[in-house]
Each structure stands twice: as C-alpha cells, then as structure tokens.
Enzyme design. Structure first.
Site, short mmCIF file in Angstrom:
data_model
loop_
_atom_site.label_atom_id
_atom_site.label_comp_id
_atom_site.label_asym_id
_atom_site.label_seq_id
_atom_site.Cartn_x
_atom_site.Cartn_y
_atom_site.Cartn_z
N LYS A 1 48.84 -55.89 14.29
CA LYS A 1 49.12 -57.11 15.20
C LYS A 1 48.56 -58.31 14.50
O LYS A 1 47.21 -58.54 14.08
CB LYS A 1 48.39 -56.67 16.18
CG LYS A 1 48.11 -58.05 17.39
CD LYS A 1 47.48 -57.45 18.61
CE LYS A 1 47.30 -58.78 19.40
NZ LYS A 1 46.76 -58.42 20.96
N ASP B 1 45.18 -66.24 20.31
CA ASP B 1 45.64 -65.57 21.64
C ASP B 1 45.06 -66.27 22.62
O ASP B 1 43.73 -65.87 23.05
CB ASP B 1 45.24 -64.06 21.67
CG ASP B 1 45.95 -63.33 22.89
OD1 ASP B 1 46.71 -64.08 23.52
OD2 ASP B 1 45.64 -62.22 23.27
N LYS C 1 43.80 -67.46 29.25
CA LYS C 1 42.34 -66.63 29.06
C LYS C 1 41.36 -67.62 29.67
O LYS C 1 41.32 -68.85 29.26
CB LYS C 1 42.06 -66.14 27.72
CG LYS C 1 42.72 -65.00 27.35
CD LYS C 1 42.27 -64.67 25.85
CE LYS C 1 43.07 -63.44 25.40
NZ LYS C 1 42.98 -62.06 26.15
N ASP D 1 49.68 -62.53 28.53
CA ASP D 1 48.32 -61.94 27.72
C ASP D 1 48.39 -60.71 27.12
O ASP D 1 47.71 -60.28 26.26
CB ASP D 1 47.09 -62.43 28.53
CG ASP D 1 45.76 -62.24 27.77
OD1 ASP D 1 45.81 -62.42 26.39
OD2 ASP D 1 44.54 -62.07 28.06
N ARG E 1 51.34 -55.95 22.35
CA ARG E 1 52.20 -54.80 22.35
C ARG E 1 53.83 -55.22 22.24
O ARG E 1 54.67 -54.68 21.79
CB ARG E 1 52.19 -54.16 23.60
CG ARG E 1 52.35 -54.96 25.00
CD ARG E 1 51.67 -54.23 26.34
NE ARG E 1 50.26 -54.44 26.23
CZ ARG E 1 49.35 -53.73 27.03
NH1 ARG E 1 49.96 -53.38 28.14
NH2 ARG E 1 48.15 -54.11 27.04
N1 BES Z 1 44.09 -59.92 22.18
C1 BES Z 1 43.65 -59.23 23.61
C2 BES Z 1 42.79 -58.27 23.63
C3 BES Z 1 41.18 -58.08 23.26
C4 BES Z 1 40.46 -58.54 24.14
C5 BES Z 1 40.95 -58.10 21.96
C6 BES Z 1 38.94 -58.86 24.05
C7 BES Z 1 39.47 -58.35 21.55
C8 BES Z 1 38.62 -58.59 22.53
C9 BES Z 1 44.94 -58.79 24.16
O1 BES Z 1 45.86 -59.49 23.89
C10 BES Z 1 44.81 -59.06 25.61
O2 BES Z 1 44.85 -59.79 26.01
N2 BES Z 1 45.03 -57.91 26.33
C11 BES Z 1 44.84 -57.91 27.83
C12 BES Z 1 45.83 -57.07 28.31
C13 BES Z 1 45.74 -57.07 30.06
C14 BES Z 1 46.45 -58.39 30.25
C15 BES Z 1 46.72 -55.71 30.20
C16 BES Z 1 43.41 -57.39 28.09
O3 BES Z 1 42.87 -56.75 27.49
O4 BES Z 1 42.57 -58.08 28.80
ZN ZN Z 2 45.90 -60.35 21.92
ZN ZN Z 3 46.40 -61.31 24.84
#
Ligand code: BES
Ligand code: ZN
Ligand code: ZN
Length: 487
Positions: free
Chosen positions: A252, A257, A264, A334, A338
């Site tokens: 990835k 992000d 976020k 967010d 995936r």
């Molecule tokens: N990049 C984040 C995941 C992440 C979170 C990595 C904290 C490292 C530290 C990912 O893209 C994300 O934002 N995932 C969301 C998914 C949710 C919206 C289903 C998450 O984990 O909150």
């Molecule tokens: Zn991410």
């Molecule tokens: Zn994300």
C-alpha cells in the site's frame, strides 16, 4: 555501520571497548572474569539489557569491558541478542567510539543456532545505528559508530552477511518511509525505484494517470482524484523472464492519508505520512531478495497515491468499477488502502504467481486487536500462513493470524454494488478489510499483512529508533527465502 568478523580469541580483541553478552548467573569466560569484580557493587545482576562497565587498566588488550545482560537462560531467544547488540551500539555511541568489538556468545547454544545468533547481532547493530540526519543543519549531537567487529573463533561470516543484507535493506526502506508527503510524492518514490533498479539490475515500469485510465484501474484513480499529484503504479521485477517460480509482493503506497472527504481528525495526522510503508517495504524486500540472489522471480507492485479532500475528490456514496470488473460502493473515503490494493492485487493475480503477499498499513483496528507487538496476518492458504509464522519468529517481526471466514465477506456486500468498502458496524475492521481484498485475488494463494500497528515507532525500542521502522522487510524477505527452498 559496517559489521566485520574478527576471527580470534576474545582476549585478542584490541578495540577500545569489548562488549560481552552474559546470561544471568552464567560463569563469565575466563579472560574477562577478573574485570567483573565490581559487578556486585554496581548491582549488576545480568538482567536483560542491564550493563556493567569496567576499565581494564592495561591488564587486557581491550581498554574497556562492557557487559550486557541477556537475562535468564530459560527465557533466552535470539531477539535478546538483537536487542543487546543494539544496546551495545548505543553505548558505544554515547562514549563517542567510532568502532568497538562484540563477542559472540557460543557457550550455551547448539552449533546450528550460531548462524542465527550472529545474524541477529549484525541486524541489531546495524538497525540501531540508523538515523536520518540529512535534515539536520547542525551535526553537534549526532555521532555515528562506524564499525562493529564480531569477535569469535567460529566460522560465521555467512551469518554476518545475511544480517547485513537484511538490516541494510530495512534501513534503506526506513530512510524513504520517514520522508514527509511534501518530499516523498508518488513520482519521487518512482524515481527511487528507478535508482534501485539501476544499482541492482532490476526492471521498473511505471504506469501514470493516462495509462491507468486505459487499463481501468479505477480504484487507484478514485483515491488520488483529489490530489494534485499524479498516481504512479510502480512495477519492479527481479529475475524478469527467467524460468523460476514467480511471487508477487504488493504494498500500500498512500504518501499521505488525510482520509479524503471522510477527513481524519487533525491530532497525529502527520503520522499518516507512514501510510506508504507497505509500498516502501516492497522496495526493501526486492533489494534484499536481489542481494540474497534467491532462485525465484519476484514482482513488486506499488500503487502510489495521495488521499486528499478537494472539489475533485471522490465522495462517500460513489460507485467504482474496479480493474477486475467488480463494483464497489465507497461509503468511507478513509478506507482507501483497500481500493488501491484491490486493483494491484487483481493485476498480480493475472500473472498467475505461486503466491501473492500484500503488506499494508490498512486498519487502525489492527492496533486495537493486537497492540504494537504483532503484524496481523490473514491468508487463504495454511501453508503460506505457516511460512509466515516461522519467518516471524526468526526475524522477531512476529505475526498473528486472524480468521477469514465467509461470514466476514458477507459483511462487505453492498445493496447497490457488489461490494462496499466499509461494513455497517465497523466490527472486526482488520478482518473485514482483508475479506474485501480477498475478492480481488482470484484463485491465487495469498497472504495479507496488516502493519498499521508497527510501521511507526513511538516508544523506546532497543534497536529500532523512533520513526519509520519498516517492519515487514525482514519478515517477507525471510518468508520468500523459505518459499524459494520449497518444491
Ligand atoms: N491508513 C489508515 C489505517 C491506519 C490507522 C494506519 C492508524 C496506521 C495507523 C487507513 O486508511 C484507514 O484510515 N482506515 C480506517 C478504516 C475505516 C474507515 C473502516 C480506520 O482504520 O479507521
Ligand atoms: Zn490509509
Ligand atoms: Zn484511510
């Protein structure tokens, strides 16, 4: 830092500092015993990473003795040695020594364990000596230990070579992963991949926006729609065209992000520069595999994008037609990782590899379930999962497998499209993300590594400093080594 073998008896070590590792209650080697007379006074007990320091006052060839405790014998594992070697480097650095010697403890292990021990020592030393200094304009507080000699009478040059390849590949990846989004843009990472290809005789192909549009990589395109930076889908190949079993490693690569329109919170948002760790790990993995000269073909795939809010950004509710023809309803922008991985995984599956491995900072839920001590592993193949368990123990980049039952896949079905990118409830977030990815690997054997919890180090660690850890480089390189030996 360079780690070199000094094949001699420990009494012949001529460095300013000789470091000896001792188990708790272990009888010290004869040649250092007399320098341990103040151990009790210094309250040294041999606990893990406890240190004892003595001036040899001209009674030995080495001027100072540093003893680092390895803890109890029954609790010993090779990572204790990796940590102890890291500790020794930091000690030498605090004393501003350019080089020092470490003695390989060979008293309490079987001979076939020695290679793993010396490899771990080399890794601990090289990983601990890493620091990104190029953005410091004053070098006052920065001191680099340049050389560690490993003193032993055993033939362990191969272990040192392996440890050096592994740790240098990891440090190389860390030095890119640490870079923030104004520096490490998708095209900058593509340029780095090209540099690596040049020095290691690899083939690089980069697909930009126009090509991705023609290919129908709409998952990748949707995620970077709000960014001014062009996406770069990087393919880097080792042993291209050779008649060898093919493996694909997909990482990835979200250079930043922000969450996109599903923005976020601002607290700690800067840490999302590490959301490219999976892709940057791929660079380190390919480099290690090439230097190890593994008898496999390896294709690294790195979809590089930036996830930003803007009037052009994708919006919650959008429906995408993905590269493999499946449709996805984007309910949360967010959950972008995936979407880019889905296209890259279907592309990998088309190559009909023996195995696909993906590595991604995919879900915050991985931190909730396992804390910062494990990589979450999900796989559609038990053999592949077992390989990763073994590699995880040896590299101490340990994995923990979570189930991937069909019921989790059901949670990702959409009313309107084939799939949705987040479930209704958010429960089992790490698994449902993997269940989504599973829809894009076809019949391929596949393992998914969620490294969200381990990519950025925020705590004191004996050999990984704070910042980008690139945990996963040694794990996947070790797993590929194991796979290259399987028939
Ligand atoms: N990049 C984040 C995941 C992440 C979170 C990595 C904290 C490292 C530290 C990912 O893209 C994300 O934002 N995932 C969301 C998914 C949710 C919206 C289903 C998450 O984990 O909150
Ligand atoms: Zn991410
Ligand atoms: Zn994300």
């Amino acid at each position: 830092m360079k780690v070199e073998l000094k094949k001699t008896h420990l009494s012949e070590a001529k460095e300013n500092i000789l470091c000896v590792f001792l188990l708790q209650d272990e009888e010290p080697p004869y040649d250092i015993k007399r320098f341990l007379r103040d151990a009790k006074k210094q309250r040294y007990e041999g606990k893990l990473l406890q240190t004892y320091y003595a001036d040899t006052r001209g009674e030995a060839k080495f001027r100072h003795l540093l003893v680092v405790g390895l803890g109890k014998k029954e609790e010993f594992n090779t990572d204790n040695l990796r940590r102890a070697a890291g500790h020794a480097v930091r000690y030498a650095s605090s004393l501003k020594e350019k080089s020092f010697a470490m003695h390989l403890p060979s008293r309490f292990v079987a001979r076939d364990e020695l290679m793993k021990m010396v490899q771990a020592m080399a890794e601990g030393a090289i990983l601990a000596s890493y620091r990104l200094t190029k953005y410091k304009t004053k070098m006052e507080d920065i001191f680099e230990v340049e050389k560690a000699h490993i003193v032993t009478e055993e033939n362990v040059a191969d272990g040192i070579r392996l440890g050096t390849i592994y740790a240098e590949a990891q440090n190389y990846a860390r030095s890119i992963d640490e870079l923030p989004a104004n520096i490490a843009t998708p095209s900058m990472v593509a340029a780095e991949a090209k540099k690596l290809a040049k020095s290691h005789k690899l083939r690089v192909t980069v697909f930009g926006r126009e090509k991705l549009k023609k290919m129908g990589m709409n998952g990748i395109l949707a995620v970077c729609q709000g960014s001014q930076h062009e996406p770069q889908f990087i393919k880097i190949e080792y042993n291209r065209g050779k008649k060898l079993p093919l493996f694909c490693v997909v990482g990835k690569g979200v250079c930043f992000d922000s969450g996109g329109i599903s923005l976020k919170p601002s607290k700690n948002m800067h840490e999302m520069k590490y959301d490219k760790s999976g892709a940057i790990n791929v660079l380190g993995i390919v480099r290690a595999v090439a230097e190890l000269k593994l008898p496999i073909r390896l294709t690294g795939l790195m979809p590089m994008v930036e996830n930003m809010p803007s009037s052009t950004a994708q919006k919650p509710g959008d429906i995408l037609n993905m590269y493999n023809g499946k449709t996805v309803e984007v309910l949360n922008t967010d959950a972008e990782g995936r979407l880019i991985l889905a296209d890259a995984l279907s592309y990998a599956a088309e190559q009909k590899p023996k195995g696909i491995i993906d590595i991604a900072t995919l879900t915050g839920a991985a931190i909730v379930s396992l804390g910062h001590h494990a990589v979450a592993l999900m796989a559609n193949d038990d053999g592949l999962a077992e390989t990763f368990h073994g590699a995880g123990e040896d590299t101490w980049e340990r994995v923990w497998r979570l189930p991937l039952w069909d019921e989790y896949g059901e949670m990702m079905k959409s009313e309107l499209a084939d799939l949705k990118n987040v479930s209704e409830t958010g429960e089992a977030g790490t698994i449902t993300a993997a269940a989504f990815l599973k829809e894009f690997v076809g019949e391929s054997k596949w393992a998914h590594l969620d490294i969200a919890a381990v990519a950025g180090v925020k705590w004191d660690h004996p050999y990984l400093g704070k910042g980008a850890s690139c945990t996963g480089v040694r794990l996947v390189a070790d797993a590929l080594t194991r796979l290259s030996k399987k028939k």
